[in-house]
Design a protein around this motif. Structure first.
Motif, short mmCIF file in Angstrom:
data_model
loop_
_atom_site.label_atom_id
_atom_site.label_comp_id
_atom_site.label_asym_id
_atom_site.label_seq_id
_atom_site.Cartn_x
_atom_site.Cartn_y
_atom_site.Cartn_z
N LYS A 39 0.40 -1.48 0.09
CA LYS A 39 0.07 0.14 -0.14
C LYS A 39 0.95 0.73 0.73
O LYS A 39 1.12 1.61 1.11
CB LYS A 39 -1.16 0.18 1.06
CG LYS A 39 -2.21 0.36 1.37
CD LYS A 39 -2.51 0.86 -0.21
CE LYS A 39 -4.76 1.13 0.27
NZ LYS A 39 -5.20 0.68 -1.00
N ASP A 40 0.71 1.72 -1.27
CA ASP A 40 1.44 2.97 -1.50
C ASP A 40 1.31 4.40 -0.08
O ASP A 40 0.17 4.42 0.16
CB ASP A 40 1.42 4.07 -2.39
CG ASP A 40 2.06 3.28 -3.62
OD1 ASP A 40 2.13 3.04 -3.22
OD2 ASP A 40 2.12 4.05 -4.51
N ALA A 41 2.50 4.87 0.97
CA ALA A 41 1.93 5.81 1.28
C ALA A 41 2.68 6.89 0.89
O ALA A 41 3.60 7.72 0.57
CB ALA A 41 3.12 5.18 2.57
N VAL A 42 1.22 7.68 1.23
CA VAL A 42 1.89 9.00 0.05
C VAL A 42 1.40 10.77 0.75
O VAL A 42 0.37 10.62 2.10
CB VAL A 42 0.21 9.26 -1.35
CG1 VAL A 42 0.30 10.26 -2.03
CG2 VAL A 42 1.00 8.05 -1.77
N PRO A 43 2.53 11.17 0.76
CA PRO A 43 2.19 12.36 2.07
C PRO A 43 1.25 13.11 1.99
O PRO A 43 0.80 13.51 0.30
CB PRO A 43 3.39 13.91 1.25
CG PRO A 43 3.93 12.69 0.60
CD PRO A 43 3.64 11.52 -0.53
N GLY A 44 0.32 13.45 2.75
CA GLY A 44 -1.39 14.35 2.22
C GLY A 44 -3.06 13.54 2.32
O GLY A 44 -3.50 14.19 2.12
N GLN A 45 -2.18 11.94 2.04
CA GLN A 45 -3.01 11.45 1.63
C GLN A 45 -3.11 10.08 3.24
O GLN A 45 -1.95 9.96 3.03
CB GLN A 45 -3.00 10.62 0.84
CG GLN A 45 -3.62 11.93 -0.62
CD GLN A 45 -3.38 11.01 -2.26
OE1 GLN A 45 -3.69 9.72 -2.16
NE2 GLN A 45 -3.09 11.59 -3.54
N VAL A 46 -4.21 9.59 3.07
CA VAL A 46 -4.25 8.98 4.32
C VAL A 46 -5.48 7.28 3.75
O VAL A 46 -6.44 7.97 2.98
CB VAL A 46 -5.32 9.11 5.85
CG1 VAL A 46 -5.29 8.06 6.41
CG2 VAL A 46 -4.15 9.99 6.46
N HIS A 47 -3.88 6.80 3.07
CA HIS A 47 -4.71 4.59 2.78
C HIS A 47 -5.10 3.74 3.71
O HIS A 47 -4.35 3.49 4.67
CB HIS A 47 -4.19 4.90 1.74
CG HIS A 47 -3.17 5.40 0.65
ND1 HIS A 47 -2.63 5.44 -0.22
CD2 HIS A 47 -4.03 6.26 0.32
CE1 HIS A 47 -2.12 6.38 -1.48
NE2 HIS A 47 -3.45 7.31 -0.78
N ASP A 48 -5.95 3.82 3.71
CA ASP A 48 -6.67 2.68 4.33
C ASP A 48 -6.27 1.12 3.91
O ASP A 48 -6.00 0.78 2.94
CB ASP A 48 -8.71 2.15 4.60
CG ASP A 48 -8.74 3.05 5.37
OD1 ASP A 48 -8.49 4.35 5.86
OD2 ASP A 48 -10.13 3.57 4.94
N TRP A 49 -6.23 0.38 4.99
CA TRP A 49 -5.74 -0.53 4.76
C TRP A 49 -5.70 -1.56 5.78
O TRP A 49 -5.94 -1.17 7.16
CB TRP A 49 -3.63 -0.98 4.42
CG TRP A 49 -3.48 -1.85 3.72
CD1 TRP A 49 -1.97 -2.47 3.73
CD2 TRP A 49 -3.68 -2.40 2.76
NE1 TRP A 49 -1.98 -4.01 2.92
CE2 TRP A 49 -2.76 -3.72 2.32
CE3 TRP A 49 -4.61 -2.44 1.37
CZ2 TRP A 49 -3.29 -3.85 0.58
CZ3 TRP A 49 -4.26 -2.83 0.58
CH2 TRP A 49 -4.31 -3.84 0.16
#
Ligand code: CUA
Length: 379
Positions: free
Chosen positions: A185-195
């Motif tokens: 799962k990508d860890a992207v600055p400014g975004q929160v990704h559910d995993w």
């Protein structure tokens, strides 16, 4: 090149590929799933690989048969087979068949993709933040909006429990990946990704940043440790305890604490002692902050899980720890001038002062809690 030589080189390349594929250090194997999500992914992998292999074999056999059957023959070298152009039933049939195969693949793929981040059954939540070049894990167990536990590089979870992960980044794009438990799962600055993550049994599962993120991407590692319920509760109760100042003033530990305050506490938090490091107005680090060291000794590794903290017999690898504290950029590719990673204290602190800091670090936290059969070196 002669024919024999081509054959030899091909064989050698094949053997090399085969041998490198079966090293004993096979700790990040998505074909050896240890949790529900990884198992679902593995089923898809097997399905698509099985279909691809079957199609591949059919095509290869057809090529060999046709080549053999219509080869040039000595007794009639000028014979040309009967020529045709187009064959509607065969063409339509193959197109429909290919479409069917894609549908067979697509239906379970879409279902699995949805389930991988479906966190409805999750009983707890961990914030995961990628940094150049280490991982931070924050637990808010009572869900009151403030962190209860902050740790680095090693994420501890209860076994047989679904855990929701909120993944983001402090700087550039990273990718969180524990192959035996779930996909990337990508860890992207400014975004929160559910995993989500879940391990069937207690154990230690290795992972790696899976998105190129600069200088030390190749050594941006991590571990997930799943504990049984009793161990998990013990781990939580220890991790929520703040650090204490060494009691006696005139010890290496106490001198180390004073040196730590002067040199390290602008970046590293130690709960109960040095808690101002997180203020981004005083710490201009591009990667936000440095690992929270309150329970350093409860981890098995440090520096993005690049170095082991302990030897096999449970003794601390002080030599390596000293080298790291003294000259981190000499131990791992870092760019402190570009605000990426720890500075070198070579020429700033003496060897004796480094020894004192290491003596203080050794007071931070208890030894790791590990599932039965998992060695303290993590190997
Ligand atoms: Cu972080 Cu690659």
């Amino acid at each position: 090149m002669t024919r024999a030589r081509i054959l030899r080189v091909t064989l050698l390349a094949g053997v090399v590929a085969l041998v490198t594929a079966c090293g004993p250090q096979n700790r990040q194997n998505s074909l050896d799933p240890q949790g529900e999500s990884a198992r679902d992914i593995n089923v898809l992998t097997m399905l698509s690989a099985g279909m691809a292999i079957a199609v591949g074999i059919i095509v290869a056999v057809a090529v060999v048969v046709v080549t053999w059957r219509y080869r040039r023959r000595k007794d009639d070298p000028d014979r040309i087979p009967h020529q045709t152009h187009g064959n509607a039933p065969v063409e339509i049939g193959l197109t429909v068949l290919s479409g069917l195969l894609l549908v067979v693949l697509a239906v379970p793929t879409v279902a699995v993709l949805q389930s991988l981040s479906d966190t409805d059954d999750a009983v707890m939540e961990i914030d995961v933040v990628g940094n150049q070049w280490w991982w931070e894990f924050t637990y808010d167990l009572d869900e009151d909006g403030t962190a209860d536990i902050v740790t680095a590089n090693e994420m501890v979870i209860p076994a047989d429990t679904e855990v929701k992960l909120d993944i983001t980044s402090n700087d550039v794009i990273h990718s969180f990946w524990i192959p035996e438990l779930n996909g990337k799962k990508d860890a992207v600055p400014g975004q929160v990704h559910d995993w989500k993550i879940q391990a069937d049994e207690p154990g230690m599962f290795w992972g790696h940043c899976a998105e190129y993120c600069g200088l030390s991407h190749a050594v941006m590692r991590m571990r997930t440790i799943a504990l049984d319920q009793a161990d998990w509760e013990e781990w939580v109760s220890r991790q929520t305890r703040p650090a204490e100042m060494p009691a006696d003033d005139d010890t290496p530990e106490a001198r180390g604490a004073a040196l730590f305050q002067q040199n390290c506490s602008t970046c590293h938090v130690v709960n109960g002692l040095y808690e101002t490091a997180l203020d981004p107005t005083t710490v201009p680090l591009q990667s936000g902050v440095a690992p929270n060291l309150t329970h350093l000794m409860s981890r098995t590794s440090y520096a993005g899980s690049l170095f082991e903290l302990y030897f096999e017999d449970g003794a601390i690898d002080e030599e390596q720890l000293r080298s790291w504290v003294l000259d981190a950029p000499g131990q791992k590719p870092l760019a402190p001038d570009n605000e990426q990673g720890m500075v070198s204290f070579e020429g700033i602190l003496t060897r004796d002062q480094i020894d004192d800091i290491v003596a203080f670090l050794k007071t931070l936290g208890d030894a790791p809690i590990l599932p039965e059969g998992v060695p303290i070196t993590g190997e």
